[in-house]
Motif scaffolding. Structure first.
Motif, PDB file in Angstrom:
ATOM      1  N   GLY A 235       0.809  -1.216   0.000  1.00 59.11           N
ATOM      2  CA  GLY A 235       0.000   0.000   0.000  1.00 59.11           C
ATOM      3  C   GLY A 235       0.836   1.256   0.000  1.00 59.11           C
ATOM      4  N   ALA A 236       0.253   2.350   0.491  1.00 59.51           N
ATOM      5  CA  ALA A 236       0.924   3.637   0.541  1.00 59.51           C
ATOM      6  C   ALA A 236       2.145   3.549   1.457  1.00 59.51           C
ATOM      7  N   PRO A 237       3.289   4.139   1.060  1.00 60.46           N
ATOM      8  CA  PRO A 237       4.514   4.025   1.863  1.00 60.46           C
ATOM      9  C   PRO A 237       4.341   4.479   3.304  1.00 60.46           C
ATOM     10  N   ARG A 238       3.628   5.597   3.517  1.00 60.07           N
ATOM     11  CA  ARG A 238       3.484   6.113   4.875  1.00 60.07           C
ATOM     12  C   ARG A 238       2.761   5.109   5.768  1.00 60.07           C
ATOM     13  N   ASP A 239       1.687   4.507   5.253  1.00 56.05           N
ATOM     14  CA  ASP A 239       0.911   3.563   6.057  1.00 56.05           C
ATOM     15  C   ASP A 239       1.678   2.274   6.311  1.00 56.05           C
ATOM     16  N   VAL A 240       2.285   1.724   5.252  1.00 56.48           N
ATOM     17  CA  VAL A 240       2.999   0.456   5.398  1.00 56.48           C
ATOM     18  C   VAL A 240       4.215   0.635   6.307  1.00 56.48           C
ATOM     19  N   ALA A 241       4.939   1.741   6.132  1.00 51.18           N
ATOM     20  CA  ALA A 241       6.100   1.997   6.973  1.00 51.18           C
ATOM     21  C   ALA A 241       5.694   2.127   8.443  1.00 51.18           C
ATOM     22  N   HIS A 242       4.572   2.793   8.685  1.00 51.39           N
ATOM     23  CA  HIS A 242       4.096   2.929  10.064  1.00 51.39           C
ATOM     24  C   HIS A 242       3.774   1.571  10.664  1.00 51.39           C
ATOM     25  N   HIS A 243       3.011   0.755   9.939  1.00 55.04           N
ATOM     26  CA  HIS A 243       2.626  -0.554  10.470  1.00 55.04           C
ATOM     27  C   HIS A 243       3.856  -1.418  10.736  1.00 55.04           C
ATOM     28  N   TYR A 244       4.827  -1.358   9.830  1.00 52.38           N
ATOM     29  CA  TYR A 244       6.053  -2.138  10.003  1.00 52.38           C
ATOM     30  C   TYR A 244       6.835  -1.664  11.228  1.00 52.38           C
ATOM     31  N   LYS A 245       6.964  -0.338  11.396  1.00 54.11           N
ATOM     32  CA  LYS A 245       7.708   0.198  12.534  1.00 54.11           C
ATOM     33  C   LYS A 245       7.030  -0.150  13.853  1.00 54.11           C
ATOM     34  N   VAL A 246       5.706  -0.079  13.888  1.00 52.79           N
ATOM     35  CA  VAL A 246       4.997  -0.414  15.116  1.00 52.79           C
ATOM     36  C   VAL A 246       5.203  -1.883  15.459  1.00 52.79           C
ATOM     37  N   TRP A 247       5.162  -2.746  14.447  1.00 49.61           N
ATOM     38  CA  TRP A 247       5.380  -4.172  14.679  1.00 49.61           C
ATOM     39  C   TRP A 247       6.794  -4.427  15.183  1.00 49.61           C
ATOM     40  N   MET A 248       7.784  -3.767  14.594  1.00 43.39           N
ATOM     41  CA  MET A 248       9.168  -3.960  15.019  1.00 43.39           C
ATOM     42  C   MET A 248       9.384  -3.437  16.438  1.00 43.39           C
ATOM     43  N   ALA A 249       8.684  -2.366  16.802  1.00 40.63           N
ATOM     44  CA  ALA A 249       8.858  -1.780  18.134  1.00 40.63           C
ATOM     45  C   ALA A 249       8.081  -2.532  19.206  1.00 40.63           C
ATOM     46  N   ASN A 250       7.151  -3.389  18.804  1.00 41.41           N
ATOM     47  CA  ASN A 250       6.308  -4.076  19.772  1.00 41.41           C
ATOM     48  C   ASN A 250       7.068  -5.232  20.411  1.00 41.41           C
TER      49      ASN A 250
END
Length: 460
Positions: A235-250
């Motif tokens: 999807g859109a870079p901003r959304d996908v990057a956010h979801h990925y970063k949140v997953w990595m930080a969890n």
């Protein structure tokens, strides 16, 4: 995702049901046993680096691949480039390709840089005449001095990256594949390559792997998140990057990434149903609009203040940012900010647990996702207050707004507890605010400076 199915003529990269399996042997002798007795018994374990991956990239599109190490990004690029054969599925590419994969993959370590220019350029499809015409230009772009005449085995990783990118930039490629090669260069090389990539996007197709989320959002039209060899999100870079970063930080990122994404999206939808905010600092009554934007309405006018309740966010949740607004020099809510204006950015939050040393901050980004400037309360001598659970608190940042080029900007908001080196991130809101810079005196670049006087002098 693509809004409609592209025609074959529009497709540069077409990956269909691609899987790649490696055989993992516990002992060296198991390879021989597999060769001799493989029909009766298996002496290896299967490792699926890719599992039924589908990816379509339109001509002229820029797509980023995101994922932690071992997610399958490099394997997928190697399959697309023809370096690896997939165990199942097909991968096709239309047009001349310039793959920048592992450093030195197309270099002979015993050849000099000049000899490797000819070798790599021929592999990428240039004729001897074309190589002769461009050799000096490629060497100048690499800018490694006299090392261009030395064996590549004597090069540092940065020098190899310079040479590889220089060749790729001069072979008239229609598809450019970049796999983390920019991370090994110095800042001058990185800036030069980034300028080339920006120019290349106007005429070619880009497939880009990077752990730099700012580069991903600035350079790409789409982002694809890979994990465990599977596509998790496209999807859109901003959304996908956010979801990925949140997953990595969890701390529970060992959980299935796709299930985590579904729960995260569900949680984000819940956040959109936030309660109505309290009155703004100037006495006006904010009212949530249908799209989640905060509207401030008084007796004279109805102005739009871009604080979005439905902004993507992450954090431990021990405190929550409730609202934010910008005031002008008179203390009125500002809806448009110009370079040089005296402003105050207010961020208000509520503690859901005791906070011993709260840190509040913000970062201003341009339309490409580049951070223009940022600040937080830890960068001052201000002693942060102790906040009890249930208390509301706010931080105000008073400054003269920089001279920015006209356009739309967004602001990230952040709330943590602790010190700059050791803290817990309780609430981070991505692009939570939006504002317009209507006019400024910036001639070129991202940011301008106040010019008090310009003079000419001529010696007699």
């Amino acid at each position: 995702m693509l809004d409609q199915s592209p025609t074959p003529a529009d497709v540069s990269i077409d990956v269909r049901n691609v899987s790649k399996c490696y055989h993992i042997y516990s002992r060296p002798q198991d390879r021989l046993l597999q060769l001799l007795l493989g029909r009766k018994r298996r002496f290896y374990k299967e490792f699926w680096a890719l599992k039924d991956v589908n990816l379509t990239v339109r001509r002229g599109e820029s797509v980023a691949l995101l994922g932690r190490n071992g997610a399958g990004k490099s394997t997928l690029l190697q399959v697309i480039s023809g370096v690896l054969q997939p165990t199942a599925g097909t991968a096709s590419i239309t047009g001349r390709i310039a793959p920048l994969l592992e450093l030195g993959t197309s270099f002979n370590p015993e050849f000099s840089g000049m000899e490797n220019i000819a070798l790599s350029a021929s592999v990428l499809g240039l004729t001897e005449e074309q190589i002769a015409e461009r050799r000096d230009t490629i060497a100048a772009f690499a800018d490694i001095g006299d090392f261009i005449h030395q064996p590549v085995r004597t090069y540092s990783s940065g020098m190899q990256a310079r040479l590889a990118f220089a060749v790729a930039a001069h072979v008239d490629a229609e598809v450019l594949i970049v796999d983390e090669i920019l991370s090994v260069g110095d800042i001058a090389f990185t800036q030069k390559c980034t300028r080339f990539i920006r120019e290349f996007r106007e005429r070619g197709t880009l497939l880009f792997v990077s752990h730099d989320m700012s580069a991903v959002t600035a350079l790409c039209d789409r982002a694809v998140w890979l994990n465990g060899g599977q596509v998790i999100e496209d999807g859109a870079p901003r959304d996908v990057a956010h979801h990925y970063k949140v997953w990595m930080a969890n701390p529970q990122k060992h959980l299935d990434a796709r299930a985590f994404l579904e729960s995260l999206k569900a949680g984000t939808a819940d956040e959109a149903e936030a309660p109505e905010p309290e009155p703004a600092g100037d006495g006006a009554q904010p009212v949530p609009d249908d799209d989640g934007t905060l509207l401030v309405q008084d007796l004279k006018t109805r102005t739009r203040v871009s604080f979005h309740w439905d902004a993507l966010s992450s954090g431990e949740g021990g405190a929550r940012i409730e609202r934010a607004w910008i005031e002008d020099a008179e203390g009125s809510t500002a809806t448009m900010v110009n370079g040089g204006d005296a402003v105050t950015l207010w961020i208000e939050a509520e503690a859901r647990q005791p906070l011993q040393s709260p840190i509040v901050g913000f970062g201003v980004k341009d339309r490409l996702g580049q951070v223009v400037f940022a600040w937080d309360t830890s960068k001052t001598d201000l002693l942060p207050p102790v906040v009890d659970a249930g208390q509301t608190f706010r931080a105000g940042f008073r400054f003269r707004f920089p001279y920015l080029t006209g356009g739309t900007y967004t602001i990230n908001l952040a709330l943590a507890d602790g010190t700059p080196d050791t803290h817990i991130q309780h609430h981070w809101m991505y692009d939570a605010m939006e504002f317009q810079v209507q006019w400024s005196s910036v001639a070129q670049g991202l940011i301008g400076i106040p010019m008090e006087q310009v003079v000419f002098t001529v010696d007699a």
